[in-house]
Design a protein around this motif. Structure first.
Motif, mmCIF file in Angstrom:
data_model
loop_
_atom_site.group_PDB
_atom_site.id
_atom_site.type_symbol
_atom_site.label_atom_id
_atom_site.label_comp_id
_atom_site.label_asym_id
_atom_site.label_seq_id
_atom_site.Cartn_x
_atom_site.Cartn_y
_atom_site.Cartn_z
ATOM 1 N N ASP A 1 43.713 40.259 33.547
ATOM 2 C CA ASP A 1 42.667 39.295 33.211
ATOM 3 C C ASP A 1 41.694 39.212 34.388
ATOM 4 O O ASP A 1 41.989 38.611 35.429
ATOM 5 C CB ASP A 1 43.295 37.928 32.926
ATOM 6 N N GLU A 2 40.522 39.801 34.215
ATOM 7 C CA GLU A 2 39.565 39.897 35.320
ATOM 8 C C GLU A 2 38.943 38.548 35.668
ATOM 9 O O GLU A 2 38.567 38.321 36.806
ATOM 10 C CB GLU A 2 38.488 40.942 35.016
ATOM 11 N N LEU A 3 38.854 37.629 34.717
ATOM 12 C CA LEU A 3 38.376 36.280 35.039
ATOM 13 C C LEU A 3 39.381 35.571 35.953
ATOM 14 O O LEU A 3 38.989 34.892 36.899
ATOM 15 C CB LEU A 3 38.115 35.473 33.766
ATOM 16 N N LYS A 4 40.667 35.753 35.682
ATOM 17 C CA LYS A 4 41.690 35.195 36.585
ATOM 18 C C LYS A 4 41.617 35.875 37.948
ATOM 19 O O LYS A 4 41.834 35.243 38.977
ATOM 20 C CB LYS A 4 43.089 35.366 35.988
ATOM 21 N N ASN A 5 41.293 37.172 37.943
ATOM 22 C CA ASN A 5 41.166 37.895 39.212
ATOM 23 C C ASN A 5 40.004 37.355 40.043
ATOM 24 O O ASN A 5 40.104 37.273 41.267
ATOM 25 C CB ASN A 5 41.010 39.396 38.972
ATOM 26 N N ILE A 6 38.912 36.963 39.378
ATOM 27 C CA ILE A 6 37.800 36.343 40.107
ATOM 28 C C ILE A 6 38.274 35.035 40.732
ATOM 29 O O ILE A 6 38.001 34.754 41.907
ATOM 30 C CB ILE A 6 36.583 36.100 39.186
ATOM 31 N N ARG B 1 35.417 46.060 35.651
ATOM 32 C CA ARG B 1 36.552 46.136 34.715
ATOM 33 C C ARG B 1 36.457 45.035 33.663
ATOM 34 O O ARG B 1 36.752 45.252 32.493
ATOM 35 C CB ARG B 1 37.880 46.057 35.472
ATOM 36 N N GLY B 2 36.023 43.843 34.094
ATOM 37 C CA GLY B 2 35.879 42.735 33.160
ATOM 38 C C GLY B 2 34.849 43.023 32.081
ATOM 39 O O GLY B 2 35.041 42.674 30.913
ATOM 40 N N GLN B 3 33.767 43.669 32.457
ATOM 41 C CA GLN B 3 32.757 44.036 31.456
ATOM 42 C C GLN B 3 33.279 45.141 30.543
ATOM 43 O O GLN B 3 33.054 45.102 29.334
ATOM 44 C CB GLN B 3 31.454 44.454 32.139
ATOM 45 N N GLN B 4 33.990 46.091 31.109
ATOM 46 C CA GLN B 4 34.546 47.180 30.298
ATOM 47 C C GLN B 4 35.553 46.643 29.281
ATOM 48 O O GLN B 4 35.619 47.134 28.158
ATOM 49 C CB GLN B 4 35.224 48.227 31.193
ATOM 50 N N LYS B 5 36.319 45.634 29.668
ATOM 51 C CA LYS B 5 37.337 45.037 28.791
ATOM 52 C C LYS B 5 36.747 43.973 27.867
ATOM 53 O O LYS B 5 37.479 43.343 27.124
ATOM 54 C CB LYS B 5 38.440 44.391 29.646
ATOM 55 N N LYS B 6 35.439 43.754 27.972
ATOM 56 C CA LYS B 6 34.751 42.730 27.171
ATOM 57 C C LYS B 6 35.248 41.317 27.487
ATOM 58 O O LYS B 6 35.248 40.432 26.646
ATOM 59 C CB LYS B 6 34.903 43.002 25.664
#
Length: 193
Positions: free
Chosen positions: A79-84, A136-141
């Motif tokens: 989860d890239e939002l959690k990564n941010i 990655r977050g954009q790629q994963k939508k």
């Protein structure tokens, strides 16, 4: 050329001592003579390990980058939002552990000496890591594509640096980790896809 392990160890010990001195006395008005007196080393010893006082700032930034590369990046999940959120909270925690004087220095040194603007250097590991998260977050939508990777990464970096500078300016008067976390929970809602 390979660096001498003994010299490298001594340099690391000096860095820890110098960081303590900077935290206690501040950086801006600290002279090399002050550093040497407080660290109980000769001026010659200082120049044996460092070229100039600003090397200390560069070392502080390298320490942040190395911490993120070696400790934070491996903790990221899918989860890239959690990564941010992890990224910015870890930065805030790093500031909190480093202390007000060091945080003030890493927040303002580039403003004073624009020729060495470590904060905005997009080749820094810190910048590369957050750009990777956004990409990655954009790629994963998971993250909006209304802005470029670079624009969103810059928003994250400026936001977290703003909090670190404000926290240092206010002498650490509030919980920086909690403040950053709350801010970026709201921010993440705004960039969610």
């Amino acid at each position: 050329m390979k660096e001498n392990p003994k010299k490298n160890q001594k340099r690391q010990e000096l860095i820890l001592t110098i960081v303590e001195v900077v935290n206690r006395l501040g950086y801006e008005n600290l002279t090399i003579r002050d550093i040497c007196r407080e660290a109980n080393i000769s001026i010659g010893t200082f120049y044996h390990y460092f070229n100039e006082k600003s090397d200390i700032v560069r070392i502080l930034f390298k320490g942040i980058d190395d911490y993120f590369e070696n400790s934070v990046l491996p903790s990221f999940g899918n989860d890239e939002l959690k990564n941010i959120l992890t990224f910015v909270c870890e930065y805030a925690s790093y500031c909190d552990k480093s202390g007000v004087a060091i945080t003030r220095e890493i927040s303002t040194a580039p403003l004073i000496n624009a020729s060495r603007n470590y904060l905005s250097n997009q080749k820094r590991k810190l910048s590369i890591i957050i750009e990777g998260v956004v990409f990655r977050g954009q790629q994963k939508k998971q993250i909006t594509q209304d802005f470029t990777v670079e624009q969103i990464a810059q928003m994250v970096l400026v936001g977290m640096r703003g909090y670190s500078a404000d926290w240092a300016k206010n002498q650490g008067a509030y919980d920086i980790v909690e403040a950053v976390k709350n801010h970026f929970i709201v921010f993440n809602k705004g960039i969610s896809a």
